[in-house]
Design an enzyme around this catalytic site. Sequence first.
Site, short mmCIF file in Angstrom:
data_model
loop_
_atom_site.label_atom_id
_atom_site.label_comp_id
_atom_site.label_asym_id
_atom_site.label_seq_id
_atom_site.Cartn_x
_atom_site.Cartn_y
_atom_site.Cartn_z
N ASP A 176 8.44 4.86 7.80
CA ASP A 176 7.44 5.70 8.48
C ASP A 176 6.09 5.00 8.53
O ASP A 176 5.37 5.07 9.54
CB ASP A 176 7.32 7.06 7.79
N LEU A 210 12.48 4.50 3.10
CA LEU A 210 12.50 5.22 4.38
C LEU A 210 11.21 6.00 4.57
O LEU A 210 10.45 5.76 5.50
CB LEU A 210 13.72 6.14 4.42
N ASP A 211 10.99 6.96 3.70
CA ASP A 211 9.80 7.81 3.70
C ASP A 211 9.42 8.06 2.25
O ASP A 211 10.01 8.92 1.62
CB ASP A 211 10.11 9.12 4.42
N PRO A 212 8.51 7.23 1.72
CA PRO A 212 7.63 6.28 2.40
C PRO A 212 8.28 4.92 2.61
O PRO A 212 9.08 4.47 1.80
CB PRO A 212 6.46 6.16 1.43
#
Length: 384
Positions: free
Chosen positions: A135, A130-132
């Site tokens: 994004d 997801l993050d990273p």
Amino acid sequence: MSDPVPASGTVHWVGAGLSTGSGLARLCETAERVRLWHRTEDRAAEALARRGLTGRAEPRVYALAALAADLAPGDVVVSMLPAPEHAGLLAACVARRAHFACSSYVSDAVLEQVPAATGAGLVVLTEAGLDPGIDHLFAHCLVSRAREAIGAGTAASYSLTSYCGGVPAEPNDFKYRFSWAPAGVLNALRSPARYLEDGAETTVDRPWEATRRHLVEGEVFEVYPNRDSVPFVAQYALPAEWKPRTFVRGTLRLEGWLRAWEPVFEELGRGDDERIAALARELADRHPTTDADRDRVVLVVSLDVRGANGATWSGGYLLDLVGDEEESAMARCVSRPLALGVRRILDGSLPPGLSRAAETAARSDEWLRELALEGVEFTLRVSR
């Protein structure tokens, strides 16, 4: 460099914690064999049963030596363990000629082993969650659209912000519930943050002291910078002719979080490693995400470009998902991009060496289309 090692079709998923979700099920549909490694075989079997995967994946008790002994050339190891353990797993992969994948940032310890992995014909996939992860996909697509509208060779200034957070779907007094490792949450807050503001590099030792309000679709959140944003200017391939006004990657929290966490910040400011580890356990006991709770993931990435010739372009992606009875939003958003990346290893479309979820706009757009079909929904807004 050796020829690429063909994928064997066997996937070793290591760890069944809070971020292991339906991505594991997706791999059970595509891989020839999946093994789930966890603290005990019983816990691994229970994790499979909860996800309806009994008989579709093999439970295993995790120990690095046991995993290494079970690896065959071309196998894929997916690490859901804490980031400090990735390097040991990657070393085992290189020794046994297996591919490696994780959702974490590239650490120095992992980076040191990339030349050996590349030389052996192995894929090292990172930053694919997801993050990273998502994004990066959003940012690459926004930069590509802005380049087409403004022109890469045109002088311009820009502002890029990327904020992500896992928060309670129903706010509580603490404005948070732990949907991933509590120690990781606290240690991220203890790490200095570097970013660009008003065209200049800015560093804060205590990231929460840079918290500000951030409006998303009319809803007020609180955001603060996280880690080192500056290297991502190059990673996102922003044109050299464009000068940054603002460039910050950070964390998103519910409105009121800063005040609710004041006692935590006091501990972070004076506590040593042992005390912070104890605090993480205490907070996890007090504010866990239970089966009755629903988590919410909000990721908002925005880019605004102003050309010297008067041309302007702005765009933004918003992902806003709430978990359900089957799966938390965090588990879905981390595990599905990672599974998508592993499928790329299995079908041979990723080259040997270091790969991230997104390194080009074309690949980012492709991944986003596939994720949207798999239930990771998002919106894009553009204005000129």
